[in-house]
Design a protein around this motif. Structure first.
Motif, PDB file in Angstrom:
ATOM      1  N   SER A  44       0.833  -1.199   0.000  1.00  0.00           N
ATOM      2  CA  SER A  44       0.000   0.000   0.000  1.00  0.00           C
ATOM      3  C   SER A  44       0.869   1.250   0.000  1.00  0.00           C
ATOM      4  O   SER A  44       0.500   2.268  -0.577  1.00  0.00           O
ATOM      5  CB  SER A  44      -0.947   0.005   1.201  1.00  0.00           C
ATOM      6  N   THR A  75      -0.971   2.019  -4.771  1.00  0.00           N
ATOM      7  CA  THR A  75       0.289   1.948  -4.044  1.00  0.00           C
ATOM      8  C   THR A  75       0.900   3.340  -4.077  1.00  0.00           C
ATOM      9  O   THR A  75       1.133   3.901  -5.153  1.00  0.00           O
ATOM     10  CB  THR A  75       1.278   0.963  -4.701  1.00  0.00           C
ATOM     11  N   LEU A  93       5.583  -3.314  -8.048  1.00  0.00           N
ATOM     12  CA  LEU A  93       4.241  -3.082  -7.528  1.00  0.00           C
ATOM     13  C   LEU A  93       3.340  -4.176  -8.077  1.00  0.00           C
ATOM     14  O   LEU A  93       3.410  -4.503  -9.264  1.00  0.00           O
ATOM     15  CB  LEU A  93       3.731  -1.700  -7.962  1.00  0.00           C
TER      16      LEU A  93
END
Lengths: 108, 114
Positions: free
Chosen positions: B9, B109, B21
């Motif tokens: 996150s 993210t 990611l």
């Protein structure tokens, strides 16, 4: 290259009032999406407009699409505080092009 | 049912490091999209996948950015030799198929390059 302009960029309005957010885009697109984003959060889908003349309503929000004018509107009726958020329009197909957003603040 | 999930996150990394990611789309969604959102701005399209193929990667800002998708499911966005201008929220979305289907977004993210 598709360009998207939203106006206004910032909007403060009193509860109970009506207002319209405008989304103009530069090249033909058959589809347009409206999203809502709360601070620090992801995007929530509001409306999917798939054809010229499409109108959709959900609660106090109504969206319309005029593909000939390359214009979409998001109308807010009798605003309430929990509508405060940033609203994005995004024409496109697979590749969505987002406007800069309209930050809406509803004040009591 | 479960929505789109992303990990991590939050990611803080030093300039010059590589980052990965991850995005897990909604089960059964064949199309997957990556966007980037800089602070106070709208979203910029990066790349989309139909199945495991990427028909449009026109939004990738440089050759430091790459993405892949496997098993018509999980996707990874990799940024090599990160720069400060890469700092942004990276959002993943999925849709049932390409075309007339709405895109459902994950939580994003937040990448900070120091």
């Amino acid at each position: 290259e598709l360009k998207v302009e939203q106006n206004p960029l910032f909007l403060s309005m009193q509860e109970g009032k009506n207002y319209t957010i405008y989304c103009n885009y530069s090249t033909t697109s058959d589809r347009l999406y409206w999203y809502r984003q709360d601070p620090g959060k992801s995007l929530e889908s509001l409306f999917v407009l798939l054809s010229n003349g499409a109108v959709k309503q959900e609660g106090r929000l109504m969206a319309s699409l005029d593909t000939k004018a390359r214009l979409s509107t998001l109308h807010i009726t009798a605003a309430v505080h929990d509508l405060s958020a940033t609203y994005f329009c995004a024409p496109g197909n697979e590749k969505l092009t987002f406007g800069t957003g309209t930050r809406l603040t509803i004040i009591p | 049912g479960a929505g789109v999930s992303q990990s991590p996150s939050n990611k803080v990394t030093e300039k010059g490091k590589d980052v990965e990611l991850r995005c897990d789309p909604i089960s059964g969604h064949t199309a997957l999209y990556w966007y980037r959102q800089r602070l106070g701005q709208g979203l910029e399209f990066l790349i989309y996948f139909q199945g495991n193929s990427a028909p449009d990667k026109s939004g990738l800002p440089s050759d430091r950015f790459s993405a892949e998708r496997t098993g018509e499911s999980v996707s990874t966005l990799t940024i090599q030799r990160t720069q400060q201008e890469d700092s942004a929220v990276y959002l993943c979305a999925s849709s049932l198929n390409r075309g007339y289907y709405e895109q459902y977004f994950g939580p994003g993210t937040r990448l900070t390059v120091t």
